[in-house]
Enzyme design. Structure first.
Site, PDB file in Angstrom:
ATOM      1  CD  GLU A  89       3.807  51.124  -4.839  1.00  0.00           C
ATOM      2  OE1 GLU A  89       4.180  52.242  -5.222  1.00  0.00           O
ATOM      3  OE2 GLU A  89       2.804  50.952  -4.136  1.00  0.00           O
ATOM      4  CE  LYS A 124      12.373  38.586 -11.078  1.00  0.00           C
ATOM      5  NZ  LYS A 124      13.698  39.214 -11.196  1.00  0.00           N
TER       6      LYS A 124
HETATM    7  P1  NAD Z   1      11.862  46.426 -14.774  1.00  0.00           P
HETATM    8  O1  NAD Z   1      10.395  46.525 -14.962  1.00  0.00           O
HETATM    9  O2  NAD Z   1      12.718  46.241 -15.958  1.00  0.00           O
HETATM   10  O3  NAD Z   1      12.216  45.204 -13.792  1.00  0.00           O
HETATM   11  C1  NAD Z   1      11.631  45.086 -12.529  1.00  0.00           C
HETATM   12  C2  NAD Z   1      11.652  43.634 -12.100  1.00  0.00           C
HETATM   13  O4  NAD Z   1      10.809  42.880 -12.971  1.00  0.00           O
HETATM   14  C3  NAD Z   1      13.012  42.966 -12.152  1.00  0.00           C
HETATM   15  O5  NAD Z   1      13.153  42.116 -11.036  1.00  0.00           O
HETATM   16  C4  NAD Z   1      12.938  42.159 -13.448  1.00  0.00           C
HETATM   17  O6  NAD Z   1      13.805  41.047 -13.452  1.00  0.00           O
HETATM   18  C5  NAD Z   1      11.492  41.712 -13.427  1.00  0.00           C
HETATM   19  N1  NAD Z   1      10.936  41.321 -14.726  1.00  0.00           N
HETATM   20  C6  NAD Z   1      11.357  41.671 -15.962  1.00  0.00           C
HETATM   21  N2  NAD Z   1      10.549  41.120 -16.905  1.00  0.00           N
HETATM   22  C7  NAD Z   1       9.604  40.403 -16.249  1.00  0.00           C
HETATM   23  C8  NAD Z   1       8.488  39.620 -16.660  1.00  0.00           C
HETATM   24  N3  NAD Z   1       8.188  39.478 -17.950  1.00  0.00           N
HETATM   25  N4  NAD Z   1       7.718  39.033 -15.725  1.00  0.00           N
HETATM   26  C9  NAD Z   1       7.995  39.216 -14.410  1.00  0.00           C
HETATM   27  N5  NAD Z   1       9.047  39.929 -13.949  1.00  0.00           N
HETATM   28  C10 NAD Z   1       9.847  40.535 -14.853  1.00  0.00           C
HETATM   29  O7  NAD Z   1      12.279  47.727 -13.947  1.00  0.00           O
HETATM   30  P2  NAD Z   1      13.754  48.175 -13.533  1.00  0.00           P
HETATM   31  O8  NAD Z   1      14.439  48.713 -14.721  1.00  0.00           O
HETATM   32  O9  NAD Z   1      14.406  47.085 -12.748  1.00  0.00           O
HETATM   33  O10 NAD Z   1      13.420  49.342 -12.488  1.00  0.00           O
HETATM   34  C11 NAD Z   1      13.156  50.635 -12.856  1.00  0.00           C
HETATM   35  C12 NAD Z   1      11.665  50.916 -12.839  1.00  0.00           C
HETATM   36  O11 NAD Z   1      11.122  50.644 -11.535  1.00  0.00           O
HETATM   37  C13 NAD Z   1      11.365  52.380 -13.075  1.00  0.00           C
HETATM   38  O12 NAD Z   1      10.252  52.513 -13.914  1.00  0.00           O
HETATM   39  C14 NAD Z   1      11.053  52.906 -11.686  1.00  0.00           C
HETATM   40  O13 NAD Z   1      10.302  54.087 -11.657  1.00  0.00           O
HETATM   41  C15 NAD Z   1      10.337  51.750 -11.092  1.00  0.00           C
HETATM   42  N6  NAD Z   1      10.324  51.840  -9.615  1.00  0.00           N
HETATM   43  C16 NAD Z   1       9.153  52.129  -8.961  1.00  0.00           C
HETATM   44  C17 NAD Z   1       9.133  52.263  -7.577  1.00  0.00           C
HETATM   45  C18 NAD Z   1       7.854  52.604  -6.830  1.00  0.00           C
HETATM   46  O14 NAD Z   1       7.806  52.386  -5.618  1.00  0.00           O
HETATM   47  N7  NAD Z   1       6.818  53.137  -7.467  1.00  0.00           N
HETATM   48  C19 NAD Z   1      10.305  52.082  -6.842  1.00  0.00           C
HETATM   49  C20 NAD Z   1      11.473  51.788  -7.527  1.00  0.00           C
HETATM   50  C21 NAD Z   1      11.470  51.673  -8.920  1.00  0.00           C
END
Ligand code: NAD
Length: 489
Positions: A257, A183
């Site tokens: 992650e 997703k």
């Molecule tokens: P986010 O948590 O807002 O969204 C991530 C994903 O989760 C998206 O696909 C979103 O649609 C989905 N999502 C949102 N609400 C959900 C729910 N209630 N249940 C299940 N899925 C849900 O994060 P973002 O803004 O897309 O990305 C940025 C974040 O990701 C930052 O904190 C960044 O550090 C982190 N990140 C971590 C890594 C790593 O490898 N450690 C890599 C890239 C990004």
């Protein structure tokens, strides 16, 4: 300089890839995607709803027995073919990344070559599964354990580097013999859907990989679904906590992650030019600072502090910011309007509440770039490590700098964070490098430079940066579970 329009020419209609078919009539509504560089609407994105997730999980479950029984060499060859196809299609994928989230085209291309390597690397694990044999007592037996795939893995990725994230997670999940329901977020669906098409072209049977762009509703449906055996989530800590709650009903295992606020420790014996490159690279090399591994807290020895701040300011002011489709651009816009507003409100609060001294940047960019979500590369010096500027993940082009006097103080400041994803050390002293690396509470440490994550290394966080590892042998183990078999002799 005029910013070119969204690169939508030739982009195939968005939809959901379920059981090998593109589904455009979906149950999750439609998302109006906006191109980050112009702020103008680009394409409509049909979103997955709970019913679509249910169909995709059924398709993955149906595909699993045959995929699991597929010989290891055939799984290996399919993964290797996928790596080659990403390489052959890298220009198209990179343009789609730019469309997704405004990543500068040449940064996207470099990232996508990481995905080529990730698939080539994980292909090598597909034919090396197995298990181990154990001694037993008091009754002698032939005892062995098998590394088995879980079955169906739900993989949820963020918007900041979909192709690489797919290489890091879907690659090892498939190598281990699982099927996947992926997703991607609604805000960045295009490159992930193209990856779906390439999986089909590479010879993965229908249902082995399903790609369903969607928002929180689709993500939650995937986490709650009883037909999903494990969730691997990359994203923010706030969403991870919701996922943790949603996963308890089915006691589903999770790999997480998450974000970071990684320290760059610059000692008095450091090569300052190299340390400055690490600190300014946190703004450019990861799409406008939107990278989980970015070193965004430079902790610098007082004897080199003012030289470091001066050199960093010069480097940051020289970053070519502009149209992400131009080859000369190293930093494009941030990914979307809401995110841009969040970053700017953190910057304004830091200025108003005096969390540090603004040295450069701190504003939106106007003129030709005014309609896009462009933020001037920003540096705050003399930052208080207890302020939100130093504690919260800003996920934008903002670097913070603070001084230290002793090695112990430097390590204390670095570890004084709820996060523990990465750490960067700059020193010419070998003993200090090893000692400090051992003392950092992080999952990854780079000494004297080194951006990018080699495919062969275990990567992941500690503390609120998550748990589980992707990459290397441990990354494949993340997607297998052990079954033990005891046979009386
Ligand atoms: P986010 O948590 O807002 O969204 C991530 C994903 O989760 C998206 O696909 C979103 O649609 C989905 N999502 C949102 N609400 C959900 C729910 N209630 N249940 C299940 N899925 C849900 O994060 P973002 O803004 O897309 O990305 C940025 C974040 O990701 C930052 O904190 C960044 O550090 C982190 N990140 C971590 C890594 C790593 O490898 N450690 C890599 C890239 C990004």
């Amino acid at each position: 300089m005029t910013v070119q329009a969204a690169p939508t020419d030739g982009v195939e209609p968005a939809g959901l890839l379920i059981g090998g078919e593109l589904v455009t009539e979906t149950t999750g509504g439609t998302f109006q995607h906006v191109y980050a560089a112009t702020g103008a609407p680009s394409l409509d994105v049909p979103l997955a709803g709970a019913a679509d997730i249910d169909r995709a999980v059924s398709a993955a479950r149906a595909a699993f027995p045959a995929w699991r029984a597929t010989s290891a060499d055939q799984r290996r060859n399919a993964l290797a073919a996928m790596g080659r196809l990403i390489g052959e299609n890298v220009d198209k994928l990179s343009k789609l990344n730019t469309l997704d989230n405004g990543t500068a085209l040449n940064i996207a291309t470099a990232q996508n070559f990481m995905a080529v390597d990730l698939f080539a690397y994980n292909a090598g694990w597909a034919d090396k599964g197995g298990g181990e044999v154990h001694d037993t007592w008091p009754i002698p037996a032939f005892d062995y354990s098998l590394d088995e795939p879980y079955g169906v893995i739900g993989i949820i990725i963020p918007w900041n580097g979909p192709v690489t994230a797919i290489g890091q997670t879907v690659g090892p999940a498939l190598a281990a013999g699982n099927c996947v329901v992926l997703k991607p977020p609604e805000v960045a669906p295009f490159s992930a859907l193209e990856m779906g098409r390439l999986f089909t072209e590479a010879g993965f049977p229908p249902g082995v990989v399903n790609v369903l762009p969607g928002g929180a509703e689709a993500g939650e449906a995937l986490v709650r679904h009883p037909g999903v055996d494990k969730i691997h989530f990359t994203g923010s800590g706030a969403t991870a906590k919701k996922i943790g709650h949603a996963a308890t009903d089915t006691l589903k295992p999770l790999g997480l992650e998450l974000g970071g606020k990684s320290a760059i420790l610059v000692f008095d014996d450091a090569d300052i030019a190299s340390a400055v490159q690490t600190a300014s690279g946190a703004i450019t090399l990861n799409l406008a600072g939107q990278g989980c591994i970015c070193g965004t807290r430079a902790i610098v020895h007082r004897s080199v502090y003012s030289d470091f701040v001066a050199a960093l300011t010069t480097a940051v002011e020289a970053i070519p910011v502009g149209d992400p489709l131009d080859q000369g651009t190293l930093m494009g816009p941030v990914a979307n309007q809401g995110h841009c507003e969040r970053i700017m409100s953190t910057i304004h609060a830091a200025i108003d509440d005096n969390h540090g001294r603004l040295v450069t940047g701190g504003e939106r960019i106007d003129g030709d770039l005014a309609n896009g979500f462009f933020i001037r590369p920003t540096v705050f010096a003399d930052v208080d490590n207890s302020s939100p500027l130093a504690r919260e993940e800003i996920f934008g082009p903002v670097q913070t700098v603070m001084p230290f006097d002793t090695d112990e103080e430097a390590v204390g400041l670095a570890n004084d964070s709820t996060y523990g994803l990465a750490g960067y050390i700059h020193t010419e002293n070998l003993r200090r490098a090893h000692r400090t690396a051992a003392a950092l509470e992080t999952g990854m440490v780079w000494v004297n430079g080194g951006f990018g994550i080699p495919s062969s290394v275990p990567f992941g966080g500690v503390k609120q940066s998550g748990y589980g590892r992707i990459g290397g042998r441990k990354g494949v183990e993340e997607f297998t579970r052990s079954k033990n078999i005891w046979i009386a002799l």
